[in-house]
Design a protein around this motif. Structure first.
Motif, PDB file in Angstrom:
ATOM      1  N   LEU A 209      21.385 -32.557  -8.726  1.00 24.83           N
ATOM      2  CA  LEU A 209      22.284 -33.283  -7.834  1.00 24.83           C
ATOM      3  C   LEU A 209      23.566 -33.598  -8.594  1.00 24.83           C
ATOM      4  CD1 LEU A 209      19.720 -35.738  -6.172  1.00 24.83           C
ATOM      5  CD2 LEU A 209      20.475 -33.500  -5.367  1.00 24.83           C
ATOM      6  N   SER A 210      24.721 -33.453  -7.909  1.00 19.74           N
ATOM      7  CA  SER A 210      26.024 -33.644  -8.541  1.00 19.74           C
ATOM      8  C   SER A 210      26.863 -34.609  -7.713  1.00 19.74           C
ATOM      9  CB  SER A 210      26.757 -32.306  -8.677  1.00 19.74           C
ATOM     10  OG  SER A 210      25.961 -31.373  -9.362  1.00 19.74           O
ATOM     11  N   ASP A 211      27.876 -35.234  -8.396  1.00 21.64           N
ATOM     12  CA  ASP A 211      28.802 -36.128  -7.701  1.00 21.64           C
ATOM     13  C   ASP A 211      30.014 -35.342  -7.234  1.00 21.64           C
ATOM     14  OD1 ASP A 211      30.170 -35.617  -9.999  1.00 21.64           O
ATOM     15  OD2 ASP A 211      29.987 -37.636 -10.832  1.00 21.64           O
ATOM     16  N   VAL A 212      31.035 -36.082  -6.744  1.00 22.70           N
ATOM     17  CA  VAL A 212      32.215 -35.433  -6.199  1.00 22.70           C
ATOM     18  C   VAL A 212      33.004 -34.683  -7.271  1.00 22.70           C
ATOM     19  CG1 VAL A 212      32.462 -37.049  -4.284  1.00 22.70           C
ATOM     20  CG2 VAL A 212      33.472 -37.618  -6.502  1.00 22.70           C
ATOM     21  N   ASP A 213      32.854 -35.065  -8.533  1.00 25.40           N
ATOM     22  CA  ASP A 213      33.551 -34.396  -9.626  1.00 25.40           C
ATOM     23  C   ASP A 213      32.756 -33.220 -10.187  1.00 25.40           C
ATOM     24  OD1 ASP A 213      35.640 -36.202  -9.440  1.00 25.40           O
ATOM     25  OD2 ASP A 213      34.651 -37.638 -10.769  1.00 25.40           O
ATOM     26  N   GLY A 214      31.592 -32.930  -9.630  1.00 25.68           N
ATOM     27  CA  GLY A 214      30.768 -31.825 -10.110  1.00 25.68           C
ATOM     28  C   GLY A 214      29.890 -32.184 -11.289  1.00 25.68           C
ATOM     29  N   LYS A 215      29.845 -33.456 -11.660  1.00 26.03           N
ATOM     30  CA  LYS A 215      28.994 -33.874 -12.771  1.00 26.03           C
ATOM     31  C   LYS A 215      27.563 -34.086 -12.275  1.00 26.03           C
ATOM     32  CE  LYS A 215      32.704 -36.181 -15.332  1.00 26.03           C
ATOM     33  NZ  LYS A 215      33.165 -37.450 -15.948  1.00 26.03           N
ATOM     34  N   VAL A 217      24.275 -35.850 -11.787  1.00 23.26           N
ATOM     35  CA  VAL A 217      23.815 -37.243 -11.786  1.00 23.26           C
ATOM     36  C   VAL A 217      22.290 -37.333 -11.795  1.00 23.26           C
ATOM     37  CG1 VAL A 217      25.920 -38.059 -10.656  1.00 23.26           C
ATOM     38  CG2 VAL A 217      23.953 -37.328  -9.261  1.00 23.26           C
ATOM     39  N   ALA A 218      21.613 -36.259 -11.445  1.00 24.85           N
ATOM     40  CA  ALA A 218      20.142 -36.258 -11.444  1.00 24.85           C
ATOM     41  C   ALA A 218      19.646 -34.823 -11.474  1.00 24.85           C
ATOM     42  CB  ALA A 218      19.580 -36.987 -10.234  1.00 24.85           C
ATOM     43  N   MET A 219      18.471 -34.627 -12.098  1.00 28.45           N
ATOM     44  CA  MET A 219      17.850 -33.305 -12.134  1.00 28.45           C
ATOM     45  C   MET A 219      16.344 -33.484 -12.151  1.00 28.45           C
ATOM     46  SD  MET A 219      18.149 -30.193 -14.915  1.00 28.45           S
ATOM     47  CE  MET A 219      17.062 -31.046 -16.065  1.00 28.45           C
ATOM     48  N   ARG A 220      15.668 -32.627 -11.446  1.00 29.37           N
ATOM     49  CA  ARG A 220      14.205 -32.699 -11.361  1.00 29.37           C
ATOM     50  C   ARG A 220      13.643 -31.289 -11.453  1.00 29.37           C
ATOM     51  NH1 ARG A 220      10.163 -35.776  -8.740  1.00 29.37           N
ATOM     52  NH2 ARG A 220       8.199 -34.984  -9.603  1.00 29.37           N
ATOM     53  N   ARG A 221      12.663 -31.112 -12.350  1.00 29.55           N
ATOM     54  CA  ARG A 221      11.952 -29.840 -12.498  1.00 29.55           C
ATOM     55  C   ARG A 221      10.564 -30.017 -11.885  1.00 29.55           C
ATOM     56  NH1 ARG A 221      10.399 -28.354 -16.911  1.00 29.55           N
ATOM     57  NH2 ARG A 221      10.787 -26.099 -16.894  1.00 29.55           N
ATOM     58  N   LEU A 222      10.294 -29.227 -10.872  1.00 29.30           N
ATOM     59  CA  LEU A 222       9.028 -29.330 -10.139  1.00 29.30           C
ATOM     60  C   LEU A 222       8.169 -28.108 -10.451  1.00 29.30           C
ATOM     61  CD1 LEU A 222      10.473 -30.540  -6.731  1.00 29.30           C
ATOM     62  CD2 LEU A 222       9.294 -31.933  -8.430  1.00 29.30           C
ATOM     63  N   ARG A 223       7.004 -28.362 -11.029  1.00 31.66           N
ATOM     64  CA  ARG A 223       6.047 -27.287 -11.275  1.00 31.66           C
ATOM     65  C   ARG A 223       5.364 -26.893  -9.972  1.00 31.66           C
ATOM     66  NH1 ARG A 223       5.352 -30.836 -15.596  1.00 31.66           N
ATOM     67  NH2 ARG A 223       5.874 -29.923 -17.651  1.00 31.66           N
ATOM     68  N   PRO A 224       4.778 -25.652  -9.936  1.00 29.52           N
ATOM     69  CA  PRO A 224       4.122 -25.209  -8.687  1.00 29.52           C
ATOM     70  C   PRO A 224       3.039 -26.162  -8.211  1.00 29.52           C
ATOM     71  CG  PRO A 224       4.436 -23.352 -10.168  1.00 29.52           C
ATOM     72  CD  PRO A 224       4.827 -24.568 -10.939  1.00 29.52           C
ATOM     73  N   SER A 225       2.308 -26.780  -9.118  1.00 31.84           N
ATOM     74  CA  SER A 225       1.245 -27.692  -8.698  1.00 31.84           C
ATOM     75  C   SER A 225       1.787 -28.972  -8.067  1.00 31.84           C
ATOM     76  CB  SER A 225       0.365 -28.039  -9.908  1.00 31.84           C
ATOM     77  OG  SER A 225       1.145 -28.625 -10.939  1.00 31.84           O
ATOM     78  N   LEU A 248      10.173 -30.326  -0.775  1.00 32.20           N
ATOM     79  CA  LEU A 248      10.167 -31.099  -2.005  1.00 32.20           C
ATOM     80  C   LEU A 248      10.556 -32.541  -1.709  1.00 32.20           C
ATOM     81  CD1 LEU A 248      12.140 -28.526  -4.196  1.00 32.20           C
ATOM     82  CD2 LEU A 248       9.680 -28.609  -3.787  1.00 32.20           C
ATOM     83  N   GLU A 249       9.942 -33.460  -2.404  1.00 25.84           N
ATOM     84  CA  GLU A 249      10.271 -34.876  -2.287  1.00 25.84           C
ATOM     85  C   GLU A 249      10.776 -35.362  -3.637  1.00 25.84           C
ATOM     86  OE1 GLU A 249       6.936 -36.129   1.087  1.00 25.84           O
ATOM     87  OE2 GLU A 249       6.632 -36.662  -1.015  1.00 25.84           O
ATOM     88  N   VAL A 250      12.022 -35.893  -3.658  1.00 24.92           N
ATOM     89  CA  VAL A 250      12.617 -36.386  -4.892  1.00 24.92           C
ATOM     90  C   VAL A 250      13.201 -37.773  -4.635  1.00 24.92           C
ATOM     91  CG1 VAL A 250      13.133 -34.067  -5.739  1.00 24.92           C
ATOM     92  CG2 VAL A 250      14.837 -35.279  -4.401  1.00 24.92           C
ATOM     93  N   GLU A 251      13.416 -38.478  -5.713  1.00 29.33           N
ATOM     94  CA  GLU A 251      14.005 -39.824  -5.615  1.00 29.33           C
ATOM     95  C   GLU A 251      15.493 -39.720  -5.289  1.00 29.33           C
ATOM     96  OE1 GLU A 251      14.479 -43.877  -8.345  1.00 29.33           O
ATOM     97  OE2 GLU A 251      13.432 -42.094  -9.110  1.00 29.33           O
ATOM     98  N   ASP A 252      15.976 -40.603  -4.419  1.00 28.31           N
ATOM     99  CA  ASP A 252      17.383 -40.620  -4.022  1.00 28.31           C
ATOM    100  C   ASP A 252      18.213 -41.280  -5.120  1.00 28.31           C
ATOM    101  OD1 ASP A 252      19.788 -40.615  -2.782  1.00 28.31           O
ATOM    102  OD2 ASP A 252      19.150 -41.786  -1.021  1.00 28.31           O
ATOM    103  N   PRO A 253      19.167 -40.554  -5.746  1.00 30.14           N
ATOM    104  CA  PRO A 253      19.972 -41.159  -6.814  1.00 30.14           C
ATOM    105  C   PRO A 253      21.076 -42.082  -6.295  1.00 30.14           C
ATOM    106  CG  PRO A 253      20.676 -38.908  -6.437  1.00 30.14           C
ATOM    107  CD  PRO A 253      19.508 -39.139  -5.533  1.00 30.14           C
ATOM    108  N   GLY A 254      21.233 -42.216  -4.982  1.00 29.00           N
ATOM    109  CA  GLY A 254      22.268 -43.104  -4.441  1.00 29.00           C
ATOM    110  C   GLY A 254      23.430 -42.340  -3.857  1.00 29.00           C
ATOM    111  N   ASN A 255      24.494 -43.109  -3.589  1.00 29.77           N
ATOM    112  CA  ASN A 255      25.652 -42.513  -2.933  1.00 29.77           C
ATOM    113  C   ASN A 255      26.456 -41.609  -3.842  1.00 29.77           C
ATOM    114  OD1 ASN A 255      25.025 -43.925  -0.583  1.00 29.77           O
ATOM    115  ND2 ASN A 255      26.209 -45.740  -1.236  1.00 29.77           N
ATOM    116  N   ALA A 257      25.444 -38.951  -5.405  1.00 25.93           N
ATOM    117  CA  ALA A 257      25.067 -37.544  -5.220  1.00 25.93           C
ATOM    118  C   ALA A 257      25.597 -37.043  -3.892  1.00 25.93           C
ATOM    119  CB  ALA A 257      23.560 -37.400  -5.285  1.00 25.93           C
ATOM    120  N   VAL A 258      26.498 -36.078  -3.980  1.00 29.70           N
ATOM    121  CA  VAL A 258      27.073 -35.491  -2.774  1.00 29.70           C
ATOM    122  C   VAL A 258      26.806 -33.996  -2.674  1.00 29.70           C
ATOM    123  CG1 VAL A 258      28.881 -37.250  -2.631  1.00 29.70           C
ATOM    124  CG2 VAL A 258      29.290 -35.156  -3.936  1.00 29.70           C
TER     125      VAL A 258
END
Length: 265
Positions: A209-215, A217-225, A248-255, A257-258
Motif C-alpha cells: 500500500l502506498s500514499d499519494v507520494d508513492g511511498k 506505508v504498509a506491506m503484507r506477505r501472505l503465504r498460500p496457507s 485477502l484480508e489485511v489491516e487498514d493502514p488508514g487514510n 493509503a491511496v
C-alpha cells in the motif's frame, strides 16, 4: 594345445579329440605336409617372435601317470557279489571332450555374460532416473521434455512435481474495499491466471500500500496457507491455463493509503 608343421613352420591349434582320432598324425592345412603333431605338441606358445616349437624326444620308456581324476565302477565284481548279471551295454563316455575355459564355444561365453549386461543396464537406468529427479524442475519447464513427461504421466496416472515460475502468473483483476464485517480491515480480491504449460504451486502474494507520494506505508506477505483454506487445492497447485479468484484480508493502514499493488514470489 598347439603343434607346428616342420616344413612351413605354421602353428596350429589342436584339441584332444582330433589328436586321438588321428593318433597324432595330421596334415598341414597350408602346405599339405603330413607330420606327427605329438612331436611338437605344446600347451602354451613361447613369447613372440619365435621360429620353432620345442620338439619332444622319446625317452624310450612311457611315462607313468599319477594324477587320477576318475575310475569307473567294477560292474562285473558288483554283479558277482549281488548275484545279478551286469547290463548288456554300459554308457560310453569316449565321445566326451574336456576343454579348458578359454577354449569353450563363443555362445557359452555369451550366455555367461548376459547377467552382467542386464545388471549394467539396470544400473544405467537407475542413474538416468536419479539425474532426471535432480534436474526435474528444468525438465518440467522445458517445452519439449515437459510435454513428453506430462504425456507419460497422463498415461501412467502419475503427477509431475510442481515447479514455481511466477513470471507466467498474470493478474487479471483486482479490487480493494473496506471489510463489510470487520472494522479496521480491508478486503482485497484479485483474479490470477497461470499462463504456464505446467501446474504451479500457489505463490506468496505480496500486497503493498502506498500514499499519494508513492511511498510505501504498509506491506503484507501472505503465504498460500494464509489465503487458501482448501488443503486439497493447496496440494494440487494452480492448474495450467486456469484462472482463480483470491480473497485477502489485511489491516487498514488508514487514510494515508491511496494506492496498492500486487506481486508474487
Amino acid at each position: 594345445m598347439y603343434a607346428q608343421c616342420p616344413d612351413c613352420l605354421t602353428v596350429f591349434s589342436m584339441d584332444a579329440e582330433t589328436l586321438a582320432q588321428a593318433r597324432g598324425h595330421v596334415v598341414c592345412g597350408h602346405c599339405e605336409t603330413e607330420f606327427d603333431a605329438l612331436a611338437s605338441l605344446s600347451s602354451q606358445l613361447p613369447p613372440e617372435p619365435f621360429q620353432q616349437l620345442p620338439e619332444h624326444k622319446s625317452s624310450g620308456r612311457p611315462p607313468q601317470v599319477e594324477s587320477a581324476v576318475y575310475r569307473p565302477r567294477q560292474e562285473s565284481a558288483l554283479a558277482a557279489d549281488s548275484g545279478t548279471t551286469p547290463a548288456a551295454e554300459s554308457e560310453d563316455f569316449s565321445h566326451l571332450v574336456f576343454s579348458p575355459r578359454f577354449a569353450r564355444p563363443a555362445h557359452q561365453n555369451r550366455m555367461r555374460r548376459w547377467p552382467w549386461v542386464l545388471a549394467c543396464l539396470v544400473l544405467l537406468l537407475l542413474l538416468c532416473a536419479q539425474l532426471a529427479w535432480a534436474k526435474r524442475d528444468a525438465l518440467v519447464v522445458d517445452p519439449t521434455a515437459g510435454t513428453l513427461l506430462r504425456q507419460a504421466c497422463n498415461s501412467l496416472g502419475c503427477r509431475l512435481p510442481l515447479v514455481q515460475d511466477v513470471q507466467h502468473l498474470r493478474l487479471l483483476a483486482r479490487d480493494v474495499q473496506a471489510h463489510p464485517s470487520v472494522p479496521g480491515a480491508l478486503l482485497i480480491s484479485a483474479t490470477v491466471r497461470n499462463d504456464a504449460d505446467f501446474d504451479q504451486p500457489w505463490p506468496v502474494v505480496v500486497v503493498t500500500l502506498s500514499d499519494v507520494d508513492g511511498k510505501h506505508v504498509a506491506m503484507r506477505r501472505l503465504r498460500p496457507s494464509e489465503y487458501l483454506g482448501d488443503g486439497f487445492a493447496l496440494q494440487r497447485g494452480l492448474p495450467s491455463g486456469t484462472s482463480t479468484a483470491l480473497v485477502l484480508e489485511v489491516e487498514d493502514p488508514g487514510n494515508k493509503a491511496v494506492a496498492f499493488e500486487f506481486s508474487f514470489e
